[in-house]
Each structure stands twice: as structure tokens, then as C-alpha cells.
Design an enzyme around this catalytic site. Structure first.
Site, PDB file in Angstrom:
ATOM      1  N   ILE A 130       0.982 120.374  24.659  1.00  8.71           N
ATOM      2  CA  ILE A 130       1.891 120.991  25.812  1.00  8.71           C
ATOM      3  C   ILE A 130       1.338 122.221  26.308  1.00  8.71           C
ATOM      4  CG2 ILE A 130       3.986 119.868  24.695  1.00  8.71           C
ATOM      5  CD1 ILE A 130       4.675 122.773  23.135  1.00  8.71           C
ATOM      6  N   GLY A 131       0.157 122.583  25.903  1.00  8.78           N
ATOM      7  CA  GLY A 131      -0.416 123.841  26.359  1.00  8.78           C
ATOM      8  C   GLY A 131      -1.644 124.105  25.683  1.00  8.78           C
ATOM      9  N   ARG A 132      -2.647 125.010  26.522  1.00 10.09           N
ATOM     10  CA  ARG A 132      -3.822 125.146  26.198  1.00 10.09           C
ATOM     11  C   ARG A 132      -4.143 126.658  26.473  1.00 10.09           C
ATOM     12  NH1 ARG A 132      -8.609 121.825  24.282  1.00 10.09           N
ATOM     13  NH2 ARG A 132      -7.111 119.890  24.079  1.00 10.09           N
ATOM     14  N   GLY A 133      -5.105 127.478  25.782  1.00 11.15           N
ATOM     15  CA  GLY A 133      -5.387 128.792  26.149  1.00 11.15           C
ATOM     16  C   GLY A 133      -6.864 129.118  25.444  1.00 11.15           C
ATOM     17  N   VAL A 137      -4.865 125.676  21.199  1.00 15.30           N
ATOM     18  CA  VAL A 137      -4.194 124.443  21.847  1.00 15.30           C
ATOM     19  C   VAL A 137      -2.916 124.279  21.226  1.00 15.30           C
ATOM     20  CG1 VAL A 137      -5.366 122.698  20.457  1.00 15.30           C
ATOM     21  CG2 VAL A 137      -4.093 122.103  22.370  1.00 15.30           C
ATOM     22  N   VAL A 138      -1.801 124.100  21.897  1.00 16.57           N
ATOM     23  CA  VAL A 138      -0.391 124.110  21.428  1.00 16.57           C
ATOM     24  C   VAL A 138       0.093 122.346  21.344  1.00 16.57           C
ATOM     25  CG1 VAL A 138       1.856 124.629  21.412  1.00 16.57           C
ATOM     26  CG2 VAL A 138       0.008 126.428  22.102  1.00 16.57           C
ATOM     27  N   LYS A 153       0.578 125.812  16.891  1.00 12.18           N
ATOM     28  CA  LYS A 153      -0.913 126.207  17.619  1.00 12.18           C
ATOM     29  C   LYS A 153      -2.060 126.180  16.946  1.00 12.18           C
ATOM     30  CE  LYS A 153      -2.550 130.391  20.042  1.00 12.18           C
ATOM     31  NZ  LYS A 153      -2.092 131.859  20.676  1.00 12.18           N
ATOM     32  N   ARG A 246      -0.942 143.092  24.276  1.00 11.66           N
ATOM     33  CA  ARG A 246      -1.892 143.279  25.335  1.00 11.66           C
ATOM     34  C   ARG A 246      -2.070 142.469  26.586  1.00 11.66           C
ATOM     35  NH1 ARG A 246      -7.113 143.850  21.905  1.00 11.66           N
ATOM     36  NH2 ARG A 246      -6.377 141.855  21.059  1.00 11.66           N
TER      37      ARG A 246
END
Length: 247
Positions: A130-133, A137-138, A153, A246
Site C-alpha cells: 500500500i505504500g513505498r518510501g 515498503v508498507v 512497514k 523532520r
């Protein structure tokens, strides 16, 4: 895909040579711990591995790798190229993926299946990404024991052996765990997989992201004030606890 969103085939981890494959996470990890191919290329490698030694036609690979999704054969060709590039394979003298002219492809390398797979532990079952940063990865996952959905995560595979990244990941988890506020995501637990990859488990929140809502058009001022006040309340609670966000 089955009803839980998982690939219907074998979801256990396996090795092709020294490369580690996570079918559920859709990752091919090189011996030095770096992710090396696109996620959809891993689907094709898994299909080849499950039929190791057998020739699979292009139509069979499309079906086994990507189900009933309409995908052009040029995408399959790119996936094969992507895998060969990562594995250092040569089409004329293949050590991994052989092209059988007029018939399709087969995996000629030995496949070693591992007993425990990431996401197949007794506690959690992965459902969908459902998400990547930058840090990881989530995944949406199921917690069968408590009968609830959660978000997991994972630290990015290329950071697995980066001690500084692991420290930052753990610091983030500990900071979140110190906070108990309705406008801050909680942390249920932090742990690591049997192959040393850190992960943290959080509640799974449904609904739109703020970015998705803004993309639909201007917010009414009352909604904007409500959202901003909730963000400020969460940041205020973090600041009182000595934590600075941050981002």
C-alpha cells in the site's frame, strides 16, 4: 490472486543461485542485500521457479505471473530482460533463464525452497502493498490471532545491512511508541524477520490521504481548519515529548 490478495501459488521464500526471492514482498535480493528488479519481474521469476525445468509459453507465463490482468507481451519481454540483467545472465549461455525458441522460457538454475517466508509467520499474513518510501515498503496485512488488519512497514531491502538505517528505523519506532494521541499513528510492535529485516506493525487506517483529498479540488475552509488543527495537535503532542518531525 486469491481472496486475500495473495498470489495463489507457493509463497515461500526461495533461492535461485545466491539470490533470495520473497514472493509475497515481490522482491529479488542480491547476495549483497540490494533489491535488484521491478516487483512485477519477481512475479515472472516465481512462476518460472514453481515450474523449474519445464518450458512455459509466453501466454502461460502471463497467466501464472500476472493472472487475468491484460498485459502486452512486450511487458513480459521487459520482465525477462530485467531478470537477466539483475542475475548477470547471458541469453546465449544462460545460467538462469533459457529461451526455448518457438516455445517459451524455462528456469535452468537450481531452486532452493526455504521453510519460513516473510509474511507467512504465524502472526501476520501479507495481503497487498500500500505504500513505498525511501526507508521502506508498507503492506496491508492480516493478524489472524486478533482477527484484525494491520499495516506493516519493512525496512527497504537495500538498507538491510546498513547499520545506521537500522538504528534510524528503530529510533522511529521507539519515538512513535512513546506517543499516545488520537492524531498520531500508534506502533503495536517492532521486530525482525528470520533473515534479519526489521519491520514495525501499526494500525491500518482506511480512507483518503490528504494529498488525494486535495487533488479532488479546494477544501472548504471548515474542513481545512479541522484538518490543520488535528495535524497541529499531533505535532504539539510530539513536541511536548521532545520529538521533532523532520518531514
Amino acid at each position: 490472486m486469491d481472496a486475500t490478495g495473495q498470489r495463489a501459488g507457493n509463497n515461500r521464500r526461495f533461492k535461485v543461485g545466491e539470490w533470495l526471492v520473497h514472493p509475497q514482498l515481490r522482491e529479488l535480493v542480491s547476495p549483497d542485500g540490494k533489491e535488484t528488479v521491478e516487483a512485477r519481474s519477481v512475479d515472472i521469476l516465481v512462476a518460472l521457479a514453481e515450474a523449474a525445468g519445464e518450458v512455459l509459453s509466453r501466454s502461460e507465463l502471463l497467466e501464472l505471473g500476472w493472472g487475468d490482468r491484460f498485459v502486452g507481451e512486450e511487458v513480459l519481454s521487459h520482465a525477462i530482460w530485467d531478470l537477466r540483467r539483475a542475475l548477470g545472465d547471458e541469453p546465449k549461455t544462460p545460467r538462469f533463464i533459457q529461451t526455448v525458441h518457438g516455445k517459451g522460457y524455462r528456469l535452468v538454475a537450481k531452486v532452493s525452497w526455504l521453510e519460513d517466508g516473510v509474511g507467512e509467520q504465524a502472526r501476520y499474513v501479507l495481503v497487498e502493498e500500500i505504500g513505498r518510501g525511501a526507508m521502506g515498503v508498507v503492506w496491508r496485512a492480516q493478524d489472524p490471532r486478533l482477527e484484525r488488519d494491520v499495516a506493516i512497514k519493512y525496512l527497504a531491502p537495500e538498507l538491510r545491512r546498513d547499520r545506521d538505517s537500522e538504528v534510524r528505523f528503530l529510533r522511529e519506532a521507539r519515538a512513535d511508541a512513546r506517543l499516545d494521541h488520537p492524531n498520531i499513528c500508534a506502533v503495536y510492535e517492532v521486530d525482525e524477520t528470520d533473515d534479519g529485516r526489521m519491520y514495525l506493525v501499526m494500525p491500518l487506517y482506511t480512507g483518503q490521504t490528504l494529498r488525494e483529498r486535495i487533488d479532488e479540488g479546494p477544501l472548504p475552509w471548515r474542513d481545512a481548519v479541522l484538518i490543520a488543527s488535528q495535524i497541529a495537535a499531533g505535532l504539539g503532542a510530539a513536541h511536548e515529548a521532545g520529538i521533532v518531525h523532520r518531514d
